[in-house]
Design an enzyme around this catalytic site. Structure first.
Site, PDB file in Angstrom:
ATOM      1  N   THR A 264      24.286  20.463 -30.896  1.00 25.21           N
ATOM      2  CA  THR A 264      24.008  19.487 -31.907  1.00 25.21           C
ATOM      3  C   THR A 264      22.740  19.478 -32.708  1.00 25.21           C
ATOM      4  O   THR A 264      21.996  18.593 -32.663  1.00 25.21           O
ATOM      5  CB  THR A 264      24.387  18.036 -31.610  1.00 25.21           C
ATOM      6  OG1 THR A 264      23.467  17.960 -30.573  1.00 25.21           O
ATOM      7  CG2 THR A 264      25.767  17.887 -31.149  1.00 25.21           C
ATOM      8  N   LEU A 267      20.902  16.796 -34.873  1.00 25.74           N
ATOM      9  CA  LEU A 267      21.863  15.404 -34.785  1.00 25.74           C
ATOM     10  C   LEU A 267      21.968  14.966 -33.278  1.00 25.74           C
ATOM     11  O   LEU A 267      21.816  16.101 -32.389  1.00 25.74           O
ATOM     12  CB  LEU A 267      23.317  15.744 -34.956  1.00 25.74           C
ATOM     13  CG  LEU A 267      23.455  16.372 -36.428  1.00 25.74           C
ATOM     14  CD1 LEU A 267      24.859  16.839 -36.813  1.00 25.74           C
ATOM     15  CD2 LEU A 267      23.080  15.182 -37.467  1.00 25.74           C
ATOM     16  N   HIS A 374      10.782  13.051 -17.795  1.00 24.51           N
ATOM     17  CA  HIS A 374      12.054  13.162 -17.394  1.00 24.51           C
ATOM     18  C   HIS A 374      12.657  12.907 -15.858  1.00 24.51           C
ATOM     19  O   HIS A 374      11.676  12.705 -15.029  1.00 24.51           O
ATOM     20  CB  HIS A 374      12.595  14.365 -17.843  1.00 24.51           C
ATOM     21  CG  HIS A 374      12.105  15.614 -16.918  1.00 24.51           C
ATOM     22  ND1 HIS A 374      12.582  16.119 -15.990  1.00 24.51           N
ATOM     23  CD2 HIS A 374      10.839  16.219 -16.831  1.00 24.51           C
ATOM     24  CE1 HIS A 374      12.046  16.985 -15.080  1.00 24.51           C
ATOM     25  NE2 HIS A 374      10.917  17.035 -15.960  1.00 24.51           N
ATOM     26  N   ASP A 384       8.329  18.017  -9.861  1.00 23.13           N
ATOM     27  CA  ASP A 384       8.831  18.138 -10.820  1.00 23.13           C
ATOM     28  C   ASP A 384      10.328  17.616 -10.785  1.00 23.13           C
ATOM     29  O   ASP A 384      11.126  18.280 -10.550  1.00 23.13           O
ATOM     30  CB  ASP A 384       8.703  19.598 -11.255  1.00 23.13           C
ATOM     31  CG  ASP A 384       9.338  19.806 -12.731  1.00 23.13           C
ATOM     32  OD1 ASP A 384       9.669  18.770 -13.584  1.00 23.13           O
ATOM     33  OD2 ASP A 384       9.501  20.947 -13.240  1.00 23.13           O
ATOM     34  N   GLU A 422      16.162  17.003 -19.113  1.00 22.55           N
ATOM     35  CA  GLU A 422      15.017  17.777 -19.567  1.00 22.55           C
ATOM     36  C   GLU A 422      15.075  19.123 -18.951  1.00 22.55           C
ATOM     37  O   GLU A 422      14.828  20.116 -19.820  1.00 22.55           O
ATOM     38  CB  GLU A 422      13.600  17.145 -19.139  1.00 22.55           C
ATOM     39  CG  GLU A 422      12.434  17.618 -19.629  1.00 22.55           C
ATOM     40  CD  GLU A 422      11.753  18.710 -18.772  1.00 22.55           C
ATOM     41  OE1 GLU A 422      10.871  19.264 -19.195  1.00 22.55           O
ATOM     42  OE2 GLU A 422      12.416  19.131 -17.444  1.00 22.55           O
ATOM     43  N   GLU A 423      15.541  19.562 -17.875  1.00 22.99           N
ATOM     44  CA  GLU A 423      15.620  20.812 -17.251  1.00 22.99           C
ATOM     45  C   GLU A 423      16.209  21.553 -17.984  1.00 22.99           C
ATOM     46  O   GLU A 423      16.219  22.889 -17.947  1.00 22.99           O
ATOM     47  CB  GLU A 423      15.754  20.667 -15.774  1.00 22.99           C
ATOM     48  CG  GLU A 423      14.862  19.797 -15.053  1.00 22.99           C
ATOM     49  CD  GLU A 423      13.378  20.445 -14.847  1.00 22.99           C
ATOM     50  OE1 GLU A 423      13.364  21.593 -15.538  1.00 22.99           O
ATOM     51  OE2 GLU A 423      12.802  19.927 -14.078  1.00 22.99           O
ATOM     52  N   GLU A 431      17.123  14.352 -28.066  1.00 26.00           N
ATOM     53  CA  GLU A 431      18.155  13.682 -28.505  1.00 26.00           C
ATOM     54  C   GLU A 431      17.584  12.016 -29.062  1.00 26.00           C
ATOM     55  O   GLU A 431      18.199  11.477 -29.967  1.00 26.00           O
ATOM     56  CB  GLU A 431      19.395  13.225 -27.742  1.00 26.00           C
ATOM     57  CG  GLU A 431      19.851  14.644 -27.352  1.00 26.00           C
ATOM     58  CD  GLU A 431      20.362  15.624 -28.397  1.00 26.00           C
ATOM     59  OE1 GLU A 431      21.019  15.333 -29.098  1.00 26.00           O
ATOM     60  OE2 GLU A 431      19.605  16.779 -28.409  1.00 26.00           O
ATOM     61  N   GLU A 434      15.975  12.485 -32.286  1.00 26.10           N
ATOM     62  CA  GLU A 434      16.939  12.716 -33.400  1.00 26.10           C
ATOM     63  C   GLU A 434      17.773  11.450 -33.554  1.00 26.10           C
ATOM     64  O   GLU A 434      18.037  11.061 -34.971  1.00 26.10           O
ATOM     65  CB  GLU A 434      18.068  13.881 -33.015  1.00 26.10           C
ATOM     66  CG  GLU A 434      17.330  15.258 -32.927  1.00 26.10           C
ATOM     67  CD  GLU A 434      18.086  16.319 -32.226  1.00 26.10           C
ATOM     68  OE1 GLU A 434      17.757  17.459 -32.279  1.00 26.10           O
ATOM     69  OE2 GLU A 434      19.082  16.061 -31.551  1.00 26.10           O
ATOM     70  N   ASP A 451       4.854  14.262 -16.976  1.00 24.30           N
ATOM     71  CA  ASP A 451       5.904  14.998 -16.317  1.00 24.30           C
ATOM     72  C   ASP A 451       5.528  15.313 -14.875  1.00 24.30           C
ATOM     73  O   ASP A 451       5.608  14.369 -13.829  1.00 24.30           O
ATOM     74  CB  ASP A 451       6.198  16.224 -16.751  1.00 24.30           C
ATOM     75  CG  ASP A 451       7.455  16.793 -16.566  1.00 24.30           C
ATOM     76  OD1 ASP A 451       7.896  16.739 -15.184  1.00 24.30           O
ATOM     77  OD2 ASP A 451       8.023  17.970 -17.158  1.00 24.30           O
TER      78      ASP A 451
END
Length: 744
Positions: A264, A267, A374, A384, A422-423, A431, A434, A451
């Site tokens: 996407t 979008l 994330h 992480d 995120e990974e 997203e 967007e 992070d």
């Protein structure tokens, strides 16, 4: 009837606005000339005593317990463990005593890639009769129960295609195009399997670069010379005896070039969003690829035949890193054998959650300071990303408690984002940007990304937009390093990372956000929101590790973090105090603490490099750099003028509309450098100053890449592209200068 308001010189339009607000909301005053309390809030600046209180309240034990809870189980995106972290975040942010004003989850349906649990990926050496002579490990060696958890995902290359390629093995260094070109001079690469080490080229690029040469599959590993300072033995050198990566450790990762949901583009990936055909996805490996540990890599590389590789291709193994004949040495037990990759990765559409929380602003609720990290990990993810999540939870706890107790409310709204997936390519944050593009691009003051909050415990490391440098410096001067009542984070930082500024002399070096290494990417590169990334890191004079050694492996656990990364969690605490300090200043300062003159200095530095490296040859092609020089000069003049206006303000008399005007100029500065047509082949990179680049020169990315291509090919059309990027850059800088000049 409008009431008369006389506050700090309010008059004209400002008085009219305040009067209308009073009339509209029916707010009463004590007399004809009295000023209501809410109007006084308009002129309040950041409260230094509140920041001191915040710093004192950030608790390392709370952070430690956050991390312990977050790392109890593996929590790869969209798994059962991930859902547990969603619920944990919601519980904390909805707590009646220390929660936020509001917290909720937002769902996206995203395209992810997983190994087939019923058919594990395999790497074997097989002879002419397909008898198996050697099998690489499918999972990492367990040292603690953490590695034996059934939810530990097998190492794999996310978005690498399934397949069963078989061929003679070759060693191709880091999988750069230049590496394959060098190898192809003496070795026929058609039908071969290449083994490469991490570094030098992006994960996906290692396979993308290989395919045109006829390579049919790729193995990738982490060389102990790149991450372990040469240490290779788990009996006494590596984890569980130190922070170094054990021989079976495998770095997982997302093998895609673009960020965001791949089906996407541009979008938000909602249930009913249009999705492109899977075959139209670009930037993913065209051939199977599989990561392995360095114990298996050494068993293969040290048996290779052919010529010895160049010296700079060699790592820590005690062998010459032969390039392959292709294939193994005649004397090897693997002579005349092939390497077989059995890869069964599969793609799925799955629901992934962002967890969002907000503290509403009291004066400018329509201006947002966003703080994000994330939540998903490849396995337990103690460093992480859970080091960052544990810090974010502590910051939100302290601020939420102040709000719930009625002791504080920020001037501007604070939004916390716990991004999902995120990974797999910065999906949750992309997203989000967007979906809320219009609102975020109009209203967001800044984005703070924490992070991996602690890579190690030596010093701070920060990167960001140049205009944010000053607020980072202010915060770091106020926070002390672990174990000291006298040494500030700033003073310690300058010992490790520093540069000489024409304006300030020696200062800590704030890096630039030129790539897409974490969730700042969509905010900085796509939306042009002033962004920064903050962490604690290691002393680079004591290790050559390109990142902390357990990165993306099954050994990134609470045990690893508490023993070898940050015993006592005091560096986590320091990052929380520093990042929270920055957050408070951005949310509460009357005038935004940005400095556009610092931006001018960065542009001047880039210009100097560009002139030194490009001007003479551009001139021979009748392309002048003088317009760029003039644009940078114009920006410097405008920046200095705006700074003079800001420094000359009497904050006791400044009107709300004057404040709003200046703040909008500062807030929108990075947006002024956006050009949606500048990089048509770089997905979501629109910021002409900080886009990613292939050039190694510290200068303007589009110009540098276009110049180097034209220099290499000599083609007229490529020199035209260099001229085009010069014009794009010139007009972007001149246009940005006009936004901070006096408004007409």
């Amino acid at each position: 009837m409008l009431k008369k308001v006389l506050l700090f010189g309010l008059g004209g339009a400002a008085a009219l606005v305040v009067g209308i607000l009073i009339g509209h909301f029916g707010i009463q005053t004590d007399g004809p000339d009295a000023v209501p309390d809410w109007v006084a809030e308009l002129s309040k600046d950041v409260d230094e005593s509140l920041i001191e209180k915040f710093i004192a309240e950030v608790d390392n034990i709370q952070i430690q317990e956050n991390l312990r809870e977050l790392t109890k189980v593996p929590h790869m995106a969209t798994t059962e463990g991930d859902e547990k972290t969603v619920q944990f975040m919601l519980t904390r942010w909805q707590d009646p005593k220390s929660g936020l004003d509001k917290a909720w989850r937002e769902e996206y349906k995203v395209y992810l890639s997983f190994p087939d649990q019923s058919r594990p990926n395999k790497v074997t050496v097989v002879n002419a009769s397909d008898a198996v002579l050697y099998t690489a490990r499918e999972k990492e060696k367990p040292y603690l129960p953490d590695q034996e958890d059934q939810a530990v995902v097998q190492p794999y290359a996310a978005y690498g295609p399934p397949g069963n390629p078989k061929g003679k093995l070759v060693y191709a260094n880091q999988g750069k195009t230049s590496d394959y070109e060098h190898l192809n001079k003496t070795v026929d690469l058609r039908g071969t399997i290449a083994i490469v080490r991490y570094g030098g080229a992006g994960r996906a690029a290692k396979a993308i670069n290989a395919a045109p040469f006829g390579v049919v599959g790729v193995l990738v590993y982490t060389d102990p010379g790149d991450i372990n300072d040469g240490k290779m033995f788990d009996t006494n050198e590596t984890y569980p005896n130190s922070w170094y990566l054990p021989p079976s450790g495998v770095e997982r990762g997302s093998f895609n070039t673009d960020f965001g949901d791949l089906l996407t583009p541009y979008l938000a990936a909602k249930e009913d969003t249009y999705r492109i055909p899977k075959e139209d996805i670009t930037g993913i490996p065209p051939i199977p690829i599989q990561p392995i540990g360095f114990e298996d890599a050494s068993a293969l590389i040290c048996e290779l035949g052919g010529e010895a590789s160049p010296t700079d291709w060699r790592g820590a193994f005690n062998c010459p890193y032969n390039m392959g004949g292709p294939g193994f040495q005649p004397a090897s037990q693997f002579n005349n054998s092939d390497v077989l990759l059995d890869v069964y990765n599969q793609e799925e559409l799955r629901n992934s959650s962002n967890v969002m929380g907000v503290i509403r602003g009291s004066v400018e609720p329509d201006r947002y300071v966003i703080y994000g990290n994330h939540r998903d990990s490849w396995v337990h993810g103690a460093i992480d990303p859970s080091s960052g999540t544990s810090v974010m939870l502590e910051i939100s706890r302290v601020l939420g408690k102040m709000v719930k107790e009625g002791k504080w409310r920020p001037r501007r709204s604070i939004i916390f984002g716990s991004w999902g997936a995120e990974e797999f390519g910065l999906i949750g944050s992309a997203e989000y940007t967007e979906e809320y593009y219009s609102k975020l691009i109009q209203r967001t003051v800044a984005y703070i990304n924490v992070d991996i909050s602690v890579f190690a415990n030596a010093t701070l490391r920060a990167s960001g937009s140049p205009s944010a440098q000053s607020v980072i410096f202010t915060a770091t001067k106020q926070v002390k390093i672990p174990g000291s009542d006298t040494t500030s984070v700033y003073d310690n930082w300058i010992r490790y990372f520093n540069r000489t500024s024409d304006t300030y002399g020696d200062i800590p070096n704030v890096g630039y956000l030129t790539g897409a290494g974490s969730d700042y990417a969509a905010f900085m590169h796509f939306l042009g929101i002033t962004s920064m990334d903050i962490a604690y890191t290691y002393d680079r004079s004591k290790t050559k590790a390109r990142i902390y050694p357990a990165y993306h492996t099954a050994y990134d656990t609470f045990d690893y973090s508490s023993k070898y990364i940050d015993p006592g969690f005091t560096s986590h605490q320091t990052v929380g105090r520093t990042a929270g300090n920055v957050l408070l200043r951005l949310a509460d300062s009357l005038l935004l603490p940005f400095n556009c003159s610092d931006y001018a200095e960065s542009l001047e530095g880039y210009l100097k490099v560009a002139i030194t490296n490009f001007r003479d040859e551009l001139t021979t092609h009748s392309i002048s750099m003088e317009p760029l020089n003039q644009a940078v000069t114009k920006f410097r003049t405008a920046a200095n003028n705006l700074n003079s206006v800001i420094h000359g303000l009497d904050l006791s008399k400044v009107t709300p509309l004057e404040v709003r005007k200046i703040n909008d100029q500062l807030m929108l500065l990075d947006r002024a450098f956006l050009d949606p047509l500048a990089f048509p082949n770089k997905y979501a990179f629109r910021h002409v100053i900080w886009a990613s680049k292939s050039s190694g020169l510290a200068t303007f990315p589009g110009l540098a890449d276009a110049f180097e291509r034209a220099q290499k090919t000599g083609l007229k059309e490529d020199w035209s592209q260099a001229h085009r990027h010069l014009s794009i850059l010139t007009q972007a800088i001149a246009g940005a200068a006009s936004t901070i000049d006096e408004v007409i």
